[in-house]
Design an enzyme around this catalytic site. Structure first.
Site, PDB file in Angstrom:
ATOM      1  N   HIS A   1       5.907   1.624   7.764  1.00  0.00           N
ATOM      2  CA  HIS A   1       5.314   0.607   8.642  1.00  0.00           C
ATOM      3  C   HIS A   1       4.927  -0.595   7.778  1.00  0.00           C
ATOM      4  CE1 HIS A   1       1.987  -0.305  11.879  1.00  0.00           C
ATOM      5  NE2 HIS A   1       3.066  -1.026  12.080  1.00  0.00           N
TER       6      HIS A   1
ATOM      7  N   ARG B   1       1.476  -9.682  23.642  1.00  0.00           N
ATOM      8  CA  ARG B   1       2.527  -9.738  22.618  1.00  0.00           C
ATOM      9  C   ARG B   1       3.601 -10.757  22.953  1.00  0.00           C
ATOM     10  NH1 ARG B   1       2.209  -6.042  17.961  1.00  0.00           N
ATOM     11  NH2 ARG B   1       0.242  -5.026  18.401  1.00  0.00           N
TER      12      ARG B   1
ATOM     13  N   TYR C   1       5.142  -0.190  28.324  1.00  0.00           N
ATOM     14  CA  TYR C   1       4.589  -1.118  27.352  1.00  0.00           C
ATOM     15  C   TYR C   1       5.002  -0.833  25.916  1.00  0.00           C
ATOM     16  CZ  TYR C   1       1.534  -4.282  24.975  1.00  0.00           C
ATOM     17  OH  TYR C   1       1.070  -5.293  24.185  1.00  0.00           O
TER      18      TYR C   1
ATOM     19  N   SER D   1      -1.660  -1.382  12.453  1.00  0.00           N
ATOM     20  CA  SER D   1      -1.369  -2.237  13.599  1.00  0.00           C
ATOM     21  C   SER D   1      -2.441  -3.316  13.759  1.00  0.00           C
ATOM     22  CB  SER D   1      -1.311  -1.402  14.873  1.00  0.00           C
ATOM     23  OG  SER D   1      -0.308  -0.427  14.742  1.00  0.00           O
TER      24      SER D   1
ATOM     25  N   LYS E   1       8.808   2.159  17.135  1.00  0.00           N
ATOM     26  CA  LYS E   1       7.977   3.179  16.511  1.00  0.00           C
ATOM     27  C   LYS E   1       8.613   4.552  16.637  1.00  0.00           C
ATOM     28  CE  LYS E   1       5.329  -0.103  15.652  1.00  0.00           C
ATOM     29  NZ  LYS E   1       4.547  -0.585  14.584  1.00  0.00           N
TER      30      LYS E   1
ATOM     31  N   CYS F   1      -3.275  -5.707  11.817  1.00  0.00           N
ATOM     32  CA  CYS F   1      -4.042  -5.998  10.602  1.00  0.00           C
ATOM     33  C   CYS F   1      -3.356  -7.033   9.717  1.00  0.00           C
ATOM     34  CB  CYS F   1      -4.308  -4.722   9.826  1.00  0.00           C
ATOM     35  SG  CYS F   1      -5.476  -3.639  10.659  1.00  0.00           S
TER      36      CYS F   1
ATOM     37  N   ARG G   1      -0.158   1.132  22.800  1.00  0.00           N
ATOM     38  CA  ARG G   1       0.341   2.463  22.479  1.00  0.00           C
ATOM     39  C   ARG G   1      -0.711   3.513  22.833  1.00  0.00           C
ATOM     40  NH1 ARG G   1       0.174   3.422  17.744  1.00  0.00           N
ATOM     41  NH2 ARG G   1      -0.464   1.410  16.913  1.00  0.00           N
TER      42      ARG G   1
ATOM     43  N   ASP H   1       7.427  -5.704  10.421  1.00  0.00           N
ATOM     44  CA  ASP H   1       6.779  -4.481  10.923  1.00  0.00           C
ATOM     45  C   ASP H   1       7.318  -3.197  10.305  1.00  0.00           C
ATOM     46  OD1 ASP H   1       4.742  -3.533  12.809  1.00  0.00           O
ATOM     47  OD2 ASP H   1       6.378  -2.597  13.911  1.00  0.00           O
TER      48      ASP H   1
HETATM   49  P1  GTP Z   1       1.308  -5.050  14.639  1.00  0.00           P
HETATM   50  O1  GTP Z   1       2.342  -5.888  15.274  1.00  0.00           O
HETATM   51  O2  GTP Z   1       0.378  -4.417  15.632  1.00  0.00           O
HETATM   52  O3  GTP Z   1       1.855  -4.029  13.694  1.00  0.00           O
HETATM   53  O4  GTP Z   1       0.288  -6.069  13.864  1.00  0.00           O
HETATM   54  P2  GTP Z   1       0.405  -6.900  12.496  1.00  0.00           P
HETATM   55  O5  GTP Z   1       0.019  -6.034  11.358  1.00  0.00           O
HETATM   56  O6  GTP Z   1       1.711  -7.597  12.423  1.00  0.00           O
HETATM   57  O7  GTP Z   1      -0.788  -7.974  12.646  1.00  0.00           O
HETATM   58  P3  GTP Z   1      -0.741  -9.567  12.903  1.00  0.00           P
HETATM   59  O8  GTP Z   1      -0.150 -10.329  11.765  1.00  0.00           O
HETATM   60  O9  GTP Z   1      -0.144  -9.802  14.234  1.00  0.00           O
HETATM   61  O10 GTP Z   1      -2.296  -9.912  12.948  1.00  0.00           O
HETATM   62  C1  GTP Z   1      -3.177  -9.290  13.824  1.00  0.00           C
HETATM   63  C2  GTP Z   1      -4.469 -10.056  13.954  1.00  0.00           C
HETATM   64  O11 GTP Z   1      -5.076 -10.218  12.676  1.00  0.00           O
HETATM   65  C3  GTP Z   1      -4.282 -11.459  14.515  1.00  0.00           C
HETATM   66  O12 GTP Z   1      -5.299 -11.719  15.442  1.00  0.00           O
HETATM   67  C4  GTP Z   1      -4.414 -12.352  13.312  1.00  0.00           C
HETATM   68  O13 GTP Z   1      -4.920 -13.615  13.650  1.00  0.00           O
HETATM   69  C5  GTP Z   1      -5.366 -11.579  12.409  1.00  0.00           C
HETATM   70  N1  GTP Z   1      -5.094 -11.862  10.976  1.00  0.00           N
HETATM   71  C6  GTP Z   1      -3.885 -11.815  10.365  1.00  0.00           C
HETATM   72  N2  GTP Z   1      -3.981 -12.192   9.062  1.00  0.00           N
HETATM   73  C7  GTP Z   1      -5.282 -12.475   8.839  1.00  0.00           C
HETATM   74  C8  GTP Z   1      -6.023 -12.907   7.690  1.00  0.00           C
HETATM   75  O14 GTP Z   1      -5.495 -13.121   6.593  1.00  0.00           O
HETATM   76  N3  GTP Z   1      -7.375 -13.075   7.859  1.00  0.00           N
HETATM   77  C9  GTP Z   1      -7.989 -12.838   9.052  1.00  0.00           C
HETATM   78  N4  GTP Z   1      -9.315 -13.006   9.121  1.00  0.00           N
HETATM   79  N5  GTP Z   1      -7.321 -12.448  10.163  1.00  0.00           N
HETATM   80  C10 GTP Z   1      -5.994 -12.249  10.062  1.00  0.00           C
HETATM   81  C1  SPV Z   2       1.979  -1.601  16.329  1.00  0.00           C
HETATM   82  O1  SPV Z   2       1.111  -1.157  17.085  1.00  0.00           O
HETATM   83  O2  SPV Z   2       2.010  -1.318  15.104  1.00  0.00           O
HETATM   84  C2  SPV Z   2       3.002  -2.530  16.856  1.00  0.00           C
HETATM   85  C3  SPV Z   2       3.021  -2.779  18.299  1.00  0.00           C
HETATM   86  O3  SPV Z   2       3.816  -3.032  16.095  1.00  0.00           O
HETATM   87  S1  SPV Z   2       3.862  -1.545  19.181  1.00  0.00           S
HETATM   88  O4  SPV Z   2       5.301  -1.878  19.172  1.00  0.00           O
HETATM   89  O5  SPV Z   2       3.356  -1.533  20.571  1.00  0.00           O
HETATM   90  O6  SPV Z   2       3.679  -0.255  18.556  1.00  0.00           O
HETATM   91 MN    MN Z   3       3.314  -2.475  13.921  1.00  0.00          MN
END
Ligand code: GTP
Ligand code: SPV
Ligand code: MN
Length: 587
Positions: free
Chosen positions: A226, A366, A197, A248, A206, A250, A67, A275
């Site tokens: 979110h 992704r 993308y 994002s 979003k 996290c 983004r 999400d």
């Molecule tokens: P968006 O799709 O961008 O909104 O991201 P999201 O909030 O869904 O994050 P996601 O669950 O995909 O995790 C993002 C990164 O954080 C990945 O590399 C995970 O491996 C890492 N991660 C997720 N949960 C944990 C956790 O409990 N501990 C640690 N150390 N890393 C984590």
């Molecule tokens: C985020 O960045 O919070 C996502 C990925 O979920 S995107 O759809 O590219 O915004």
């Molecule tokens: Mn997101």
């Protein structure tokens, strides 16, 4: 077809001058045709049918991998409506500029019209959108991420005054200098150019579900957030739903698909959404639906160890973006199970070996996969009335200051915790990674109006709730002095989730600290937890007064930077927080 839609499509056709127009119906036949065309034009690479059935790889332009917050605009009549946290541009001028860029932009190309709905078919919150795009990758992704095709056309009907979102997307020449993601909340319109993308171009996500969605939500008295939504069932069969806002990359997808550790036999976590949550008030409670139909998840780090349910979800029917391709036609990424391949083609299309300096998969690579592939999909995911929310959790990546978990004293204090939350930045947006920034409710890049009014809307919502969810803050990412994560995370987050649920049930204790209720060691089930010493556990739960002095100063600075839009209730919350620290050090 609704005449208003026809008129709008005709208008865009006259402007962009495509060679032809393709109206998407969402059928299987259409999908097969579009995939075949995409393979011919190298938009997609077919993966090994045995290893990754019905799955494909797409490589985006290396200048276009996340983004772009700096090129994202809220185009309200006045700058004040967009507020201090959004880029604003004047609607009239912006339309002219975009019209100039779109003029003849689809010459020699096909213009796709993608009808879709966001939300379960029988929800009162469900929204209709139409996205015009010249990218087949966008069409194929929208088919996974939304309920796409006939269903939207039928729902819209023929009323020329019916509400629907107008989305126009064109790749142009995929040049960052001509990349603009523009929202016109008053017109329910989005125009996105110059990117191919993710969140820049899947306009349902979003752009509609959060930026336009949050604007509509305030007007109509609901919340567009979110947040993931998960269900958690105890061995006794009692079920709660919680929603969690993490910025994002996290941990939302991971938390939403959590598998409890062995010690928690009988506990079960199910996914409603990973999400976005749309929440409305009924009977004094918050009820949430997931407006999406698929997951657009971070790939690196996904493994059978970290997230087995995600691994099962992406075994088939998956559209990958910017991962590595192995010599046997499978996909690979950093953190996948097993040894790295001896040779692969990296996300840019170059040869890669384990000795390469470059990453094989882009850090923001992704997967897009339909939610029906999720083995722990919650049975109420299609339920139009949504699921009742018992707890709201905020959290971010903080290597210090923030304890593993704490609970707000009440809704207003919880709103303050959300409003001041911060996180280290990630690869999900372009720009520096690992820099601390305030990201209120994980909505900094997604709130489609003035953030002060957004805070006010949260406070007002709380007043309307007779049975409000309890509010918590978590931090899976606290680090020791030597820079290692103190908490194992992933499945072990169940230990924190159990405490949260037990708090909702009023059956577990806590210590009342200056920042909120914090579990004492004995309040958490830490049995069979490996790799965390009692000292580390104490560090994880510690509230360091010095760190918090800095934190509170930073809250003040952040509010100040917003230029007077913050509601006085939240300023008061900060004063109360500071006062609680003073009285506790005096005690
Ligand atoms: P968006 O799709 O961008 O909104 O991201 P999201 O909030 O869904 O994050 P996601 O669950 O995909 O995790 C993002 C990164 O954080 C990945 O590399 C995970 O491996 C890492 N991660 C997720 N949960 C944990 C956790 O409990 N501990 C640690 N150390 N890393 C984590
Ligand atoms: C985020 O960045 O919070 C996502 C990925 O979920 S995107 O759809 O590219 O915004
Ligand atoms: Mn997101």
């Amino acid at each position: 077809m609704n005449q208003a839609v026809l008129d709008w499509v005709h208008e865009v056709e006259l402007l962009a001058q495509p060679e032809n127009i393709f109206w998407c119906d969402g059928s299987e036949r259409e999908n097969e045709f579009l995939i075949a065309e995409s393979l011919k034009q190298n938009v997609l690479i077919k993966l090994n049918e045995k290893k990754a059935p019905r799955s494909y790889l797409h490589r985006s332009n290396p200048n276009d991998v996340a983004r772009v917050e700096q090129f994202t605009f809220i185009c309200t009549p006045t700058k004040a409506e967009a507020g201090p946290t959004n880029n604003w541009s004047e609607p009239g001028e912006t339309y002219s500029k975009l019209r100039g860029l779109l003029k003849g932009a689809m010459r020699g190309r096909t213009m796709f019209v993608v009808p879709y709905i966001m939300g379960p078919p029988d929800s009162s919150l469900t929204k209709i959108g139409f996205e015009i795009t010249d990218s087949k990758y966008v069409v194929l992704s929208m088919r996974i991420m939304t309920r796409m095709g006939e269903i939207a056309v039928k729902r819209l009907g023929s009323d020329p005054k019916a509400e629907w979102n107008r989305g126009v997307h064109s790749l142009l020449d995929v040049n960052p200098e001509r990349r603009f993601i523009c929202h016109f909340p008053q017109d329910n319109t989005i125009i996105s150019v110059g990117s191919g993308y993710g969140g820049n171009v899947l306009l349902s996500k979003k752009c509609l579900a959060l930026r336009i969605g949050s604007y509509l939500a305030r007007k109509q008295g609901w919340l567009a957030e979110h947040m993931l939504i998960l269900g958690v069932e105890s061995p006794a069969g009692k079920k709660h739903y919680v929603a969690a806002a993490f910025p994002s990359a996290c941990g939302k997808t991971n938390f939403a698909m959590l598998i409890p550790p062995k010690h928690f036999a009988g506990w079960k976590v199910t996914t409603v959404g990973d999400d976005i949550a749309w929440m409305q008030i009924r009977d004094g409670r918050l009820w949430a639906v997931n407006p999406e139909n698929g997951y657009f998840g971070v790939v690196p780090g996904t493994s059978c160890k970290s997230n087995p349910n995600a691994m099962k979800s992406i075994e088939r029917d998956t559209l990958y973006t910017n991962v590595a391709l192995t010599d046997d036609g499978d996909v690979w990424w950093e953190g996948k199970d097993g040894a790295p391949p001896k040779h692969a083609i990296d996300w840019r299309g170059n040869d890669w070996t384990p000795d390469s300096k470059e990453k094989a998969a882009h850090p923001n690579s992704r997967f897009a996969t339909p939610m029906r592939n999720n083995p722990v999909l919650d049975p109420h995911v299609e339920d139009g009335k949504g699921v009742p929310i018992s707890a709201i959790i905020f959290g971010g990546r903080r290597s210090d200051t923030m304890p593993l978990v704490f609970q707000a004293f009440d809704w207003e204090h919880g709103t303050y915790i959300g409003a001041t939350m911060a996180s280290e930045t990630t690869a999900a947006a372009t720009g520096a990674v690992g820099k601390i920034r305030r990201d209120p409710m994980a909505m900094l890049p997604f709130c489609g109006y003035n953030i002060g009014d957004y805070f006010r809307h949260w406070l007002e919502t709380g007043k309307r709730l007779t049975n409000p969810p309890l509010i918590f803050h978590v931090n899976w990412f606290r680090k020791s002095a030597d820079g290692k994560f103190l908490w194992p995370g992933f499945g072990d987050n169940m230990r924190v989730l159990e405490w949260i649920i037990d708090r909702c049930e009023g059956r577990v204790g806590a210590h009342e600290s200056a920042i909120g209720h914090i579990p004492r060691m004995q309040d958490l089930d830490l049995d069979e937890l490996t790799g965390v010493t009692p000292n580390q556990m104490r560090e994880l739960l510690n509230v360091n007064a010095e760190e918090w002095q800095k934190e509170i100063l930073d809250h003040a600075k952040f509010f100040e930077s917003l230029g007077g839009v913050v509601p006085p209730e939240l300023e008061k919350q900060r004063e109360n927080l500071a006062a609680r620290f003073k009285s506790s050090t005096r005690a």
